[in-house]
Design a protein around this motif. Structure first.
Motif, short mmCIF file in Angstrom:
data_model
loop_
_atom_site.label_atom_id
_atom_site.label_comp_id
_atom_site.label_asym_id
_atom_site.label_seq_id
_atom_site.Cartn_x
_atom_site.Cartn_y
_atom_site.Cartn_z
N ILE A 17 6.04 6.01 -14.56
CA ILE A 17 4.68 5.50 -14.72
C ILE A 17 3.69 6.62 -14.43
CG2 ILE A 17 5.31 3.13 -14.14
CD1 ILE A 17 4.19 3.61 -11.33
N PRO A 18 2.47 6.50 -14.94
CA PRO A 18 1.44 7.50 -14.63
C PRO A 18 1.18 7.56 -13.12
CG PRO A 18 0.77 6.17 -16.49
CD PRO A 18 2.00 5.52 -15.92
N TYR A 19 0.82 8.75 -12.64
CA TYR A 19 0.64 8.97 -11.21
C TYR A 19 -0.42 8.04 -10.61
CZ TYR A 19 0.26 11.38 -6.77
OH TYR A 19 0.26 11.67 -5.43
N GLU A 20 -1.52 7.83 -11.30
CA GLU A 20 -2.57 6.94 -10.78
C GLU A 20 -2.04 5.52 -10.58
OE1 GLU A 20 -5.64 7.62 -9.64
OE2 GLU A 20 -5.08 9.73 -9.93
N GLU A 21 -1.21 5.05 -11.50
CA GLU A 21 -0.61 3.72 -11.35
C GLU A 21 0.37 3.70 -10.18
OE1 GLU A 21 0.88 1.98 -14.97
OE2 GLU A 21 -0.86 2.72 -16.09
N TYR A 22 1.09 4.80 -10.00
CA TYR A 22 1.99 4.92 -8.85
C TYR A 22 1.20 4.80 -7.54
CZ TYR A 22 4.38 7.42 -5.10
OH TYR A 22 4.90 7.78 -3.89
N LEU A 23 0.05 5.51 -7.45
CA LEU A 23 -0.76 5.44 -6.23
C LEU A 23 -1.28 4.03 -5.98
CD1 LEU A 23 -2.83 8.76 -6.47
CD2 LEU A 23 -0.88 8.25 -4.98
N GLU A 24 -1.67 3.32 -7.04
CA GLU A 24 -2.12 1.94 -6.90
C GLU A 24 -0.99 1.05 -6.39
OE1 GLU A 24 -4.11 0.28 -10.35
OE2 GLU A 24 -5.06 2.23 -10.74
N LEU A 25 0.20 1.22 -6.95
CA LEU A 25 1.35 0.43 -6.50
C LEU A 25 1.69 0.74 -5.04
CD1 LEU A 25 3.78 0.57 -9.56
CD2 LEU A 25 2.60 -1.44 -8.66
N LEU A 26 1.62 2.01 -4.68
CA LEU A 26 1.90 2.42 -3.30
C LEU A 26 0.91 1.77 -2.34
CD1 LEU A 26 3.63 4.22 -1.46
CD2 LEU A 26 1.99 6.05 -1.88
N GLU A 27 -0.37 1.79 -2.70
CA GLU A 27 -1.39 1.17 -1.86
C GLU A 27 -1.16 -0.33 -1.71
OE1 GLU A 27 -6.21 0.59 -1.73
OE2 GLU A 27 -5.40 2.23 -2.89
N LYS A 28 -0.82 -0.99 -2.81
CA LYS A 28 -0.57 -2.43 -2.76
C LYS A 28 0.66 -2.73 -1.90
CE LYS A 28 -2.80 -3.52 -7.13
NZ LYS A 28 -2.64 -3.95 -8.51
N ALA A 29 1.70 -1.92 -2.03
CA ALA A 29 2.91 -2.12 -1.22
C ALA A 29 2.59 -1.97 0.27
CB ALA A 29 4.00 -1.15 -1.64
N GLU A 30 1.78 -0.97 0.61
CA GLU A 30 1.41 -0.77 2.01
C GLU A 30 0.58 -1.94 2.53
OE1 GLU A 30 -0.44 3.07 1.89
OE2 GLU A 30 1.47 4.11 2.06
N MET A 31 -0.28 -2.49 1.67
CA MET A 31 -1.09 -3.65 2.08
C MET A 31 -0.19 -4.85 2.33
SD MET A 31 -4.43 -3.16 -0.41
CE MET A 31 -4.99 -4.81 -0.16
N VAL A 32 0.83 -5.02 1.49
CA VAL A 32 1.78 -6.12 1.68
C VAL A 32 2.53 -5.93 3.00
CG1 VAL A 32 3.91 -7.17 0.80
CG2 VAL A 32 2.01 -6.69 -0.76
N GLU A 33 2.98 -4.70 3.27
CA GLU A 33 3.68 -4.43 4.52
C GLU A 33 2.78 -4.72 5.72
OE1 GLU A 33 4.90 -0.36 4.18
OE2 GLU A 33 6.65 -0.84 2.98
N ASP A 34 1.51 -4.30 5.63
CA ASP A 34 0.56 -4.56 6.72
C ASP A 34 0.35 -6.06 6.91
OD1 ASP A 34 0.27 -1.85 7.06
OD2 ASP A 34 -1.69 -1.72 6.08
N THR A 35 0.25 -6.79 5.82
CA THR A 35 0.05 -8.23 5.88
C THR A 35 1.26 -8.91 6.53
OG1 THR A 35 -1.36 -8.19 3.93
CG2 THR A 35 -0.41 -10.31 4.52
N ILE A 36 2.45 -8.51 6.13
CA ILE A 36 3.68 -9.09 6.70
C ILE A 36 3.75 -8.78 8.20
CG2 ILE A 36 6.20 -8.90 6.74
CD1 ILE A 36 6.01 -8.50 3.64
#
Length: 128
Positions: A17-36
């Protein structure tokens, strides 16, 4: 999302995937981890519950040391004294003018009765 799928035989093996999309996915994953982690902390029966306003202030990026200090009802002077630090050093840490050393953060965490991880502003971290 734009992804290039690379197959091995008929089976998908990789997705590029494009790098910008990777960064967005990474940020969302970290937000999910923080929420959990936050939900677990709130649900833990033996642990102290965290009031919603404190959670909101932390998620909005307010300095964690200041948030926890005010939640505990301490002045900068009181916290600095309990942590064995100068009040001016603590004030600079709260304003983001100085980063605390690990030793200082451990002392502050102990005085506030929180984990040192609770004092690290997650919004300041850069993706690896």
């Amino acid at each position: 999302m734009t992804a290039q799928v690379i197959k091995r035989g008929e089976r998908p093996e990789w997705a590029v995937i494009p790098y910008e999309e990777y960064l967005e996915l990474l940020e969302k994953a970290e937000m999910v981890e923080d929420t959990i982690a936050l939900e677990r902390a709130i649900a833990a029966p033996d642990d102290e519950g965290v009031p919603q306003d404190i959670v909101e202030r932390l998620l909005e990026g307010e300095n964690p040391i200041k948030v926890w200090r005010t939640y505990r009802g301490l002045t900068q002077h009181d916290l600095a004294e309990q942590a064995g630090l100068s009040q001016s050093y603590l004030a600079m840490m709260e304003k983001g003018e100085r980063e605390g050393t690990v030793k200082a953060l451990k002392r502050i965490a102990k005085a506030l009765n929180v984990d040192i991880d609770d004092l690290v502003d997650m919004h300041d971290e850069e993706p690896a």
